[in-house]
Design an enzyme around this catalytic site. Sequence first.
Site, PDB file in Angstrom:
ATOM      1  CD  GLN A 102       6.910  -8.186  -1.779  1.00  0.00           C
ATOM      2  OE1 GLN A 102       6.298  -8.413  -2.813  1.00  0.00           O
ATOM      3  NE2 GLN A 102       6.492  -7.317  -0.881  1.00  0.00           N
TER       4      GLN A 102
ATOM      5  CE1 TYR B 241      -1.665 -11.771  -4.275  1.00  0.00           C
ATOM      6  CE2 TYR B 241      -0.697  -9.964  -3.038  1.00  0.00           C
ATOM      7  CZ  TYR B 241      -1.353 -10.439  -4.161  1.00  0.00           C
ATOM      8  OH  TYR B 241      -1.701  -9.567  -5.170  1.00  0.00           O
TER       9      TYR B 241
ATOM     10  NE  ARG C  67       4.560  -3.705   1.463  1.00  0.00           N
ATOM     11  CZ  ARG C  67       4.019  -3.108   0.401  1.00  0.00           C
ATOM     12  NH1 ARG C  67       3.492  -3.827  -0.579  1.00  0.00           N
ATOM     13  NH2 ARG C  67       4.011  -1.798   0.287  1.00  0.00           N
TER      14      ARG C  67
ATOM     15  NE  ARG D 297      -0.596   4.855  -5.940  1.00  0.00           N
ATOM     16  CZ  ARG D 297      -1.400   5.877  -5.630  1.00  0.00           C
ATOM     17  NH1 ARG D 297      -2.117   6.470  -6.567  1.00  0.00           N
ATOM     18  NH2 ARG D 297      -1.485   6.308  -4.385  1.00  0.00           N
TER      19      ARG D 297
END
Length: 366
Positions: free
Chosen positions: A102, A174, A223, A334
């Site tokens: 990524q 971001y 993404r 997770r």
Amino acid sequence: MASDVLFTPFTFKGLTLPNRIVMAPMTRSFSPGGVATEEVAAYYRRRAENQVGLIVTEGTGVDRPASLNDPNVPRFHGDKELAAWGHVADEVHKGGGLIAPQLWHVGAVKTRSEDWNPPGPYDSPSGLSRPEKKFGEAMTDAEVADAIRAFADAAAAAKRLGFDAIELHGAHGYLIDQFFWEGTNVREDAYGSKDLPGRARFAADILRAVRRAVGPDYPVIIRVSQWKQQDYEVKLAKDPKALEAWLGALVEAGADIIHCSQRRFWEPEFEGSDLNFAGWAKKVTGVPTISVGSVGLSGEFIAGFAGERSEPASLEALERMLDRGDFDLVAVGRALLQDPEWVVKIREGRHHDLSPFDRSAMAKLY
């Protein structure tokens, strides 16, 4: 036993995943000085050996001075850094897996360290970290062009190193997402607009540059998210028409797969339909999508990282959505961070062996 739908192969652009499960990118600060270690390589190889269909790595910084806000998050430029990533890719392939880095630029997000600052000014579209919150200076045209170059260079390096695909991080407030968001992009040049497709030009230009760097047959994922870490309630696209205009611009520019981040995968994106974000993205663009958001756990991930314990949860609703074709792939975060054997346990129906997620899992590489 798990339903067959999660364990059917998925083929795209010559890349065949053995199942529909993707390891979601999760930031791990275990690369001192930005160089991935042998422990990082082993961490990813364990997931490959345990049948993850595609591993998307933690975010890794492109070649801009302040692309990262943590000195121990890996970089994807420089001789040592790229050699280390080449070793990671080799280890994953030896473990029978597929892997995509990524590629990341945090933008106007302050450092997470009290005794370290990035070696250059923060990049952002308009010198804002959130609406009306001044943070640094707006990027010049030359800085915008250099950031586009940095993403393309990283993509070319990934292909050269043997990675199977790349993912661009265009979500969560971001840098790329700061251009999408009207709250942080108030530019009046070609990279700013009152309209979302206009603000998507930065991402689209990155995608075009990446496509030129890797060629037409190499898988490129982006993404995206509606929500931002600065404001969980933001919706860039308020209806399907706006979503089509936004994501359509990215597909036209070269995106093959859209990774649709939401905090809870089961929540509908728009009123009047039970389709989630990934479902709507596939409907309006026609390209494959990845759904993500608290898969396999009872609590959502932001609360989980803040300390809330999450218990294993049923995959029945997820499997039903996947089976009817709402989306194509499922990213697990997770649950896979906590347990490298999660996929095998799901496939074998060993639900009693599944582990709850506790924030202590962040303290080491399992």
